[in-house]
Motif scaffolding. Structure first.
Motif, short mmCIF file in Angstrom:
data_model
loop_
_atom_site.label_atom_id
_atom_site.label_comp_id
_atom_site.label_asym_id
_atom_site.label_seq_id
_atom_site.Cartn_x
_atom_site.Cartn_y
_atom_site.Cartn_z
N ILE A 50 0.84 -1.21 0.00
CA ILE A 50 0.00 0.00 0.00
C ILE A 50 0.87 1.25 0.00
N ALA A 54 1.04 3.94 -3.08
CA ALA A 54 0.74 5.36 -2.83
C ALA A 54 1.93 6.25 -3.18
N SER A 55 3.04 5.65 -3.60
CA SER A 55 4.26 6.38 -3.95
C SER A 55 4.77 7.23 -2.79
N ASP A 56 4.64 6.70 -1.60
CA ASP A 56 5.08 7.42 -0.40
C ASP A 56 6.47 6.90 -0.01
N GLY A 93 5.15 3.68 -8.40
CA GLY A 93 5.12 3.08 -7.07
C GLY A 93 6.07 1.92 -6.94
#
Length: 106
Positions: A50, A54-56, A93
């Motif tokens: 996840i 979310a490319s976090d 991501g």
């Protein structure tokens, strides 16, 4: 969080100055990471996916670090998760996850 392991430096002052907020954070993690149907390791792998989807950058790095430290999650297990991220969420991501993984392993 399991054994109250937080990889965010911001949690230390919260624990000291605002113990009620800290306790709520711990309780929320306990409610979310129950291990009832999926074991904690599987739930952590989902969290890695996840965060990557979310490319976090920060979150995926922290999730991978804690998974490797707490649960002996392997590089190959993370890559398996990131393959699904590539399929469902795309290359950005996936690459953020790969970069985080290799920055941790080095």
């Amino acid at each position: 969080m399991k054994d109250e392991v937080f990889f965010s430096k911001g949690m230390n002052p919260i624990k000291e100055d605002y113990p009620d907020l800290y306790d709520i954070s711990v309780s929320l993690n306990d409610v979310c990471y129950t291990g009832k149907s999926l074991d904690y390791k599987t739930q952590k792998l989902v969290a890695i996916g996840i965060a990557a989807a979310a490319s976090d950058n920060r979150a995926v790095k922290k999730q991978i670090q804690s998974g490797m430290k707490e649960l002996d999650i392997t590089k190959d297990e993370v890559v398996d998760v990131l393959r699904v991220v590539l399929l469902l969420a795309g290359k950005p991501g996936f690459m953020k996850g790969i970069n985080a993984l290799y920055n941790i392993k080095e």
